[in-house]
Each structure stands twice: as structure tokens, then as C-alpha cells.
Design an enzyme around this catalytic site. Structure first.
Site, PDB file in Angstrom:
ATOM      1  N   LYS A 173      49.371  78.847  75.798  1.00  0.00           N
ATOM      2  CA  LYS A 173      50.566  79.696  75.722  1.00  0.00           C
ATOM      3  C   LYS A 173      51.649  79.011  74.898  1.00  0.00           C
ATOM      4  CE  LYS A 173      54.277  80.291  78.240  1.00  0.00           C
ATOM      5  NZ  LYS A 173      55.230  80.752  77.209  1.00  0.00           N
ATOM      6  N   GLY A 226      57.440  70.110  77.243  1.00  0.00           N
ATOM      7  CA  GLY A 226      58.622  70.931  77.492  1.00  0.00           C
ATOM      8  C   GLY A 226      59.656  70.134  78.254  1.00  0.00           C
ATOM      9  N   THR A 230      60.885  71.712  84.051  1.00  0.00           N
ATOM     10  CA  THR A 230      59.661  72.529  84.046  1.00  0.00           C
ATOM     11  C   THR A 230      58.460  71.639  84.373  1.00  0.00           C
ATOM     12  OG1 THR A 230      60.683  73.751  82.230  1.00  0.00           O
ATOM     13  CG2 THR A 230      58.416  74.301  82.741  1.00  0.00           C
ATOM     14  N   GLU A 248      54.553  65.871  78.615  1.00  0.00           N
ATOM     15  CA  GLU A 248      55.429  65.300  77.573  1.00  0.00           C
ATOM     16  C   GLU A 248      56.773  65.996  77.729  1.00  0.00           C
ATOM     17  OE1 GLU A 248      54.572  62.864  75.728  1.00  0.00           O
ATOM     18  OE2 GLU A 248      52.427  62.874  76.132  1.00  0.00           O
ATOM     19  N   CYS A 282      62.278  66.273  70.452  1.00  0.00           N
ATOM     20  CA  CYS A 282      62.378  65.422  71.651  1.00  0.00           C
ATOM     21  C   CYS A 282      62.672  63.975  71.276  1.00  0.00           C
ATOM     22  CB  CYS A 282      61.088  65.522  72.451  1.00  0.00           C
ATOM     23  SG  CYS A 282      59.637  65.201  71.435  1.00  0.00           S
ATOM     24  N   GLU A 387      70.048  65.506  78.631  1.00  0.00           N
ATOM     25  CA  GLU A 387      69.506  65.940  77.343  1.00  0.00           C
ATOM     26  C   GLU A 387      70.225  67.204  76.868  1.00  0.00           C
ATOM     27  OE1 GLU A 387      65.553  67.736  77.166  1.00  0.00           O
ATOM     28  OE2 GLU A 387      65.118  66.512  75.405  1.00  0.00           O
TER      29      GLU A 387
HETATM   30  P1  NDP Z   1      60.582  74.513  78.660  1.00  0.00           P
HETATM   31  O1  NDP Z   1      60.238  73.500  79.672  1.00  0.00           O
HETATM   32  O2  NDP Z   1      61.594  75.548  78.998  1.00  0.00           O
HETATM   33  O3  NDP Z   1      59.306  75.319  78.186  1.00  0.00           O
HETATM   34  C1  NDP Z   1      58.164  74.710  77.634  1.00  0.00           C
HETATM   35  C2  NDP Z   1      56.988  75.657  77.772  1.00  0.00           C
HETATM   36  O4  NDP Z   1      56.696  75.836  79.157  1.00  0.00           O
HETATM   37  C3  NDP Z   1      57.260  77.058  77.228  1.00  0.00           C
HETATM   38  O5  NDP Z   1      56.069  77.593  76.700  1.00  0.00           O
HETATM   39  C4  NDP Z   1      57.679  77.795  78.473  1.00  0.00           C
HETATM   40  O6  NDP Z   1      57.515  79.171  78.338  1.00  0.00           O
HETATM   41  C5  NDP Z   1      56.732  77.208  79.505  1.00  0.00           C
HETATM   42  N1  NDP Z   1      57.153  77.298  80.897  1.00  0.00           N
HETATM   43  C6  NDP Z   1      58.394  77.472  81.400  1.00  0.00           C
HETATM   44  N2  NDP Z   1      58.354  77.509  82.754  1.00  0.00           N
HETATM   45  C7  NDP Z   1      57.061  77.364  83.116  1.00  0.00           C
HETATM   46  C8  NDP Z   1      56.367  77.308  84.375  1.00  0.00           C
HETATM   47  N3  NDP Z   1      57.015  77.408  85.522  1.00  0.00           N
HETATM   48  N4  NDP Z   1      55.032  77.134  84.361  1.00  0.00           N
HETATM   49  C9  NDP Z   1      54.369  77.001  83.199  1.00  0.00           C
HETATM   50  N5  NDP Z   1      54.966  77.063  81.983  1.00  0.00           N
HETATM   51  C10 NDP Z   1      56.287  77.227  81.936  1.00  0.00           C
HETATM   52  O7  NDP Z   1      60.995  73.700  77.370  1.00  0.00           O
HETATM   53  P2  NDP Z   1      61.577  74.260  76.034  1.00  0.00           P
HETATM   54  O8  NDP Z   1      60.634  75.261  75.444  1.00  0.00           O
HETATM   55  O9  NDP Z   1      62.999  74.643  76.257  1.00  0.00           O
HETATM   56  O10 NDP Z   1      61.484  72.960  75.103  1.00  0.00           O
HETATM   57  C11 NDP Z   1      62.471  72.015  75.037  1.00  0.00           C
HETATM   58  C12 NDP Z   1      62.119  70.816  75.890  1.00  0.00           C
HETATM   59  O11 NDP Z   1      60.869  70.279  75.484  1.00  0.00           O
HETATM   60  C13 NDP Z   1      63.109  69.689  75.728  1.00  0.00           C
HETATM   61  O12 NDP Z   1      63.405  69.156  76.983  1.00  0.00           O
HETATM   62  C14 NDP Z   1      62.355  68.680  74.889  1.00  0.00           C
HETATM   63  O13 NDP Z   1      62.788  67.358  75.038  1.00  0.00           O
HETATM   64  C15 NDP Z   1      60.964  68.866  75.369  1.00  0.00           C
HETATM   65  N6  NDP Z   1      60.020  68.363  74.393  1.00  0.00           N
HETATM   66  C16 NDP Z   1      59.324  67.216  74.671  1.00  0.00           C
HETATM   67  C17 NDP Z   1      58.462  66.667  73.738  1.00  0.00           C
HETATM   68  C18 NDP Z   1      57.660  65.436  74.029  1.00  0.00           C
HETATM   69  O14 NDP Z   1      56.691  65.203  73.303  1.00  0.00           O
HETATM   70  N7  NDP Z   1      57.999  64.642  75.018  1.00  0.00           N
HETATM   71  C19 NDP Z   1      58.300  67.290  72.409  1.00  0.00           C
HETATM   72  C20 NDP Z   1      59.072  68.487  72.240  1.00  0.00           C
HETATM   73  C21 NDP Z   1      59.901  68.998  73.200  1.00  0.00           C
HETATM   74  P3  NDP Z   1      58.705  80.110  77.773  1.00  0.00           P
HETATM   75  O15 NDP Z   1      59.455  79.367  76.748  1.00  0.00           O
HETATM   76  O16 NDP Z   1      57.922  81.202  77.185  1.00  0.00           O
HETATM   77  O17 NDP Z   1      59.507  80.470  78.947  1.00  0.00           O
END
Ligand code: NDP
Length: 483
Positions: A173, A226, A230, A248, A282, A387
Site C-alpha cells: 500500500k 512512516g 504509526t 523505518e 527522514c 519531528e
Molecule cells: P504515516 O506514518 O502517516 O504513514 C505511512 C504509511 O502508513 C502510509 O501509507 C499510511 O497510509 C500508512 N498508515 C497510516 N496509519 C496506518 C495504520 N494504522 N496501519 C497501517 N498503515 C498505516 O507517515 P507519513 O506518510 O506521514 O510519512 C512521514 C513519516 O515517515 C515521517 O515521520 C518520516 O520521518 C517517516 N519516514 C521515515 C523514513 C525512514 O527510512 N526511517 C523514510 C521516509 C519517511 P496513508 O498515508 O494512506 O494514511
């Protein structure tokens, strides 16, 4: 309007709900496509398709899987402009970045893991004359991959490539904010006749579609990138089910600049580290720690360079700063700028939403923020601990090496750091004391895909990259043979 439907079992399928989510171009504020609003019924269908495809996909040798992943990589490479335009339209990032970083890296992810499996090996231990131990690494079955919006195709392929290469079938997804290139990837699969059911892409909200992938009894592992919150929610569901979990998560990375650094290079790279992709990586250096002795000199140079960043229409070749991914995220980032002011921060440049009169006509309803630099805050205040994930960075002076390490380590996060010094022993000393998964010395975001990638503390659990990723997607079995 174009409908981005789910890709399940090799076919494009409407969501069970028959509902769609509006997909907004963040640089114009206009809806340009509709995203399948999937629920657990769609996820169940995708898991069934993946289960059906697993026996054949997992049994065929590595050369078979390698060939298919390389075909997919080649398809993207041949259509790079289409993918780059789609990424920019969906995410608001400059087209130059989509062309030079996001899409080429997606190609590289697929080809890297496609070829890595050709060179992988298992260990064997000759225990005694009549005993041989060896390690069998077997694919897990169906795995779930969930990725964020900031580097959409780049991070999507970073997960699915090792999962598929090691013989699993995938239910993936993308973020509902940026699903377009994942959708194009499903079109690519159909165009090249990629084996049906091996890769299934389900669109929708994280809390509904993503949560259903995590909670499904038959997804044996979850690879998630993400936010930290989450990640916690996902772990609370997946851990009691004893699923393998790779997380991650967020970062609050320090760029540490010592007085003996090459100031010109350090400044240039600190600007990139803070503001590439509007600060939405990130690994971005959102806290710049500068040794007192050069603080004022660095500050002047840095602010001058930030003011020169070209902000505008992401489709303009010369744009360096595009739009923030969504209105909600724009509001979040602006609220942190207000918090910084409230905490006593001084805005050195930026600090505002870009007003429509400063944007080209096409972008007047887009979600733009001026690149913002703040000083005068304690390393321990909320602005410097939480963050923000936007075009905001802070400058923090430090007195000596110990204080630099203390400030760099004082947040709950531990993803990466970039250290600037020409003193090699100091560089090694500091690197060993930083509580992060990655340390760059005199550089930033220089990646070798063979290296382990991931974070310490609240930045994650586990490592991606290289053989670590292939290991994650397999179950190791020790076979002990007496003959
Ligand atoms: P989110 O945690 O909001 O979402 C990440 C993904 O998880 C999206 O596809 C989201 O869907 C999905 N998601 C949300 N809630 C759930 C759940 N309860 N169960 C399963 N899946 C879920 O992050 P963001 O998209 O806002 O991304 C930004 C974040 O990602 C920042 O904190 C950043 O630091 C981190 N990040 C970390 C990286 C790393 O390698 N450590 C690299 C890049 C980003 P939807 O968006 O469709 O709601």
C-alpha cells in the site's frame, strides 16, 4: 477523471466500497485523480491472490525472479519521464528531483535486489567428519509493505524489491497522498506480463487499508516506513501475532559542523540536507549544530544560500523548492514555526506560507512554505525535539566536542547524522558516540545500497538495505545432517 484502481491478481479492480478518495496536486491545490478507497475486503482479495501465486513464484529459481524484476526496472527506466512527471504532480517535489533522484533510485532498487540474489550464498558448517550444518533461507509467504508519501516510488520499491527477490508475494500500500507512481508501477506489471498475483497493490487510507494488511492472519511480515506514532500502532497489532516487523520511522537529524570543517562545502551541503524535497526526507538535517567559534560566520553564509533557493512551480526545471505535500501538512509545519516563535526562536529567513502573488498563476492555490531558518532555541525545547518534517531548520551553537555529542543525541530519535570536520580521529570518535543508525562524515545522503539502513531509538527497528533486507524477508532454518 482517472481512477487509480487496485491491482490484484494481475487485474485492475474497483474497490468493494465503490468509493474513491480525491487525489490533490499539492502545487495547484486541484484534484487530478481518484484513488480506490479500499477496505479489508480488498485486502483479503489481494492476500488470496498473493497466496495463490506464492508456490510458483517461490519455487522458481533466483534467475527467474531476477529476470522479472529487471524487466520491471527496465520498463520504468524506459518511461522515466512519465514516472517523474507523475511523482511531481502527486507530491509537489521539483521535477529535477523526480528525474535525478526518485525515479532513477526506484530503477536502482529493483535492479540492485534483482542482481543481489544472483550472488547471495548460504552458510554451511562442517561440524565434524560426519556432520554438516547448513542454513536454509526460505521466503515467508505473503508479506505486507506500507510506504509513506515523501519519496513515493523510491521507498515503495525499496521494500517490494527485496520482498519479491527473496521469493515472497506482496500486498503493498502506498500513501493515499501519493499513490500515482505505485499505480503506474501496476500498469508496468500489466504491460510486461509480470506473473499475476505476485505483486498486489491496494490503495486507500492507512487506518483502514494499511491496518487491514497489518492485521491479516496471512501476512507473515510487515515492512513499514512512516511516522513513529504509526509504527507504534502497527507494532501493537503485529507483535502479538508474532509477525516479522521492520520499522523505518521518523528522524530529527543533526548536522554537526566543527570549526575545522571546510566551511564552503559544509554550508552548501547543510542547505541541501535541510531543504531537499522541502525538508520532507527522514534523513534531512533539521538541527544544525555549529561550533561557537564559527557560528556567526556560518550563519551569515548559510542564510544567504537559503535565501537564494529558487521556490516555485515544481514543473519549472529551475525550481529547487516545490510544494509541501498537502494542506494538512502545510498547516502542521506552519504550526511548528509558530511554536518556535513562542519558544523564543528568532526567524532568520522564511517563516511564512508563500502568498499567491508570489507564485505563478498555476500554483496560486498550492501549499508552499518559505524555507525557514530559526536560531535562539535551546536544544531541549519542543521545536528541537519533535519531528517537523518540513522546510524548517534550526541553528544551535555548541562549545566543544562533548556538547556537540550531547546535543546531537538529546532527542528521542536516532536515524542519521552528518558530521563536518577535517580532523579524522575526531570524525571517528564522534561517529562512534552518535546514537544513530547512519553517520555521514563530510557528506550527506551518499548511499551505497549494500549498507544497512535504519534507525536507532524511536527511529526504527531493524535494518533495510543489502543482504539485511533479503534476510528480513526470509526465515532462516538450520539443517543439521549426520551421515
Ligand atoms: P504515516 O506514518 O502517516 O504513514 C505511512 C504509511 O502508513 C502510509 O501509507 C499510511 O497510509 C500508512 N498508515 C497510516 N496509519 C496506518 C495504520 N494504522 N496501519 C497501517 N498503515 C498505516 O507517515 P507519513 O506518510 O506521514 O510519512 C512521514 C513519516 O515517515 C515521517 O515521520 C518520516 O520521518 C517517516 N519516514 C521515515 C523514513 C525512514 O527510512 N526511517 C523514510 C521516509 C519517511 P496513508 O498515508 O494512506 O494514511
Amino acid at each position: 477523471m482517472k481512477k487509480l484502481n487496485n491491482y490484484i491478481g494481475g487485474d485492475f479492480i474497483n474497490p468493494f466500497s465503490d468509493k474513491y478518495i480525491e487525489n490533490v496536486n499539492p502545487s495547484t491545490g486541484k484534484i487530478f485523480s481518484l484513488i480506490a478507497d479500499s477496505d479489508e475486503n480488498d485486502v483479503n482479495l489481494a492476500v488470496e491472490a498473493a497466496k495463490a501465486a506464492f508456490p510458483e513464484w517461490s519455487c522458481k529459481g533466483v534467475e527467474f525472479r531476477s529476470k522479472w524484476l529487471l524487466k520491471l526496472a527496465n520498463y520504468i527506466e524506459e518511461n522515466i519521464e512519465k514516472f517523474a512527471q507523475a511523482e511531481t504532480q502527486d507530491n509537489g517535489k521539483p521535477i529535477s528531483l523526480s528525474r535525478s533522484m526518485d525515479i532513477p533510485r526506484a530503477v536502482q532498487n529493483l535492479s540492485f535486489f534483482a542482481t543481489a540474489i544472483l550472488h547471495d550464498k548460504d552458510e554451511a558448517y562442517h561440524t565434524s567428519t560426519h556432520v554438516l550444518n547448513y542454513t536454509l533461507r526460505q521466503p515467508l509467504g505473503v508479506v505486507g509493505c506500507i510506504s509513506p508519501w515523501n519519496l513515493p516510488l523510491y521507498l515503495f520499491t525499496w521494500k517490494i524489491a527485496p520482498a519479491l527477490a527473496s521469493g515472497n508475494c506482496v500486498v503493498a500500500k502506498p500513501s493515499e497522498l501519493t499513490p500515482y507512481t505505485a499505480y503506474l508501477l501496476s500498469e508496468a506489471c500489466q504491460a510486461i506480463d509480470f506473473p499475476a498475483g505476485v505483486l498486489n497493490i491496494v490503495h486507500g487510507y492507512g487506518q483502514k487499508t494499511g491496518a487491514a494488511i497489518v492485521a491479516h492472519n496471512d501476512t507473515k511480515a510487515i515492512s513499514f516506513t512512516g511516522g513513529t506514532q504509526t509504527g507504534k500502532t502497527i507494532a501493537s497489532v503485529a507483535a502479538p501475532m508474532f509477525k516479522k516487523l521492520s520499522l523505518e520511522l521518523g528522524g530529527k537529524n543533526a548536522t554537526v559542523i566543527f570549526a575545522d570543517a571546510d566551511l564552503e562545502e559544509a554550508t552548501q551541503t547543510a542547505v541541501k540536507a535541510a531543504f531537499t524535497n522541502q525538508g520532507q526526507i527522514c534523513l534531512c538535517g533539521s538541527r544544525i549544530l555549529v561550533e561557537n567559534k564559527i557560528y556567526e560566520k556560518f550563519k551569515t553564509k548559510f542564510v544567504e544560500k537559503v535565501k537564494q533557493l529558487q521556490l516555485g512551480d515544481p514543473l519549472d526545471e529551475t525550481t529547487q523548492q516545490g510544494a509541501t505535500v498537502s494542506q494538512a501538512h502545510q498547516e502542521k509545519v506552519l504550526s511548528y514555526i509558530e511554536l518556535a516563535k513562542h519558544e523564543g526562536g528568532i526567524i532568520l529567513t522564511g517563516g511564512n506560507k508563500v502568498t499567491s502573488e508570489n507564485l505563478p498563476e498555476r500554483c496560486k492555490d498550492g501549499f508552499f512554505i518559505e524555507p525557514t531558518v530559526i536560531e535562539g532555541l535551546s536544544a531541549f525545547c519542543r521545536t528541537n525535539q519533535e519531528e517537523i518534517f518540513g522546510a524548517v531548520t534550526t541553528l544551535i551553537p555548541f562549545e566543544n566536542e562533548n556538547e556537540a555529542i550531547e546535543f546531537a543525541n538529546c532527542t528521542p530519535y536516532g536515524l542519521s547524522a552528518s558530521v563536518w570536520t577535517q580532523n579524522l580521529p575526531k570524525a571517528h570518535r564522534v561517529a562512534s558516540q552518535l546514537e544513530t543508525g547512519i553517520v555521514w562524515i563530510n557528506t550527506w545522503l551518499l548511499r551505497d545500497l549494500r549498507t544497512p539502513f535504519g534507525g536507532a531509538k524511536q527511529s526504527g527497528v531493524g535494518r533495510e538495505g543489502g543482504y539485511e533486507a533479503l534476510r528480513f524477508f526470509t526465515e532462516e532454518k538450520n539443517v543439521c545432517l549426520k551421515f
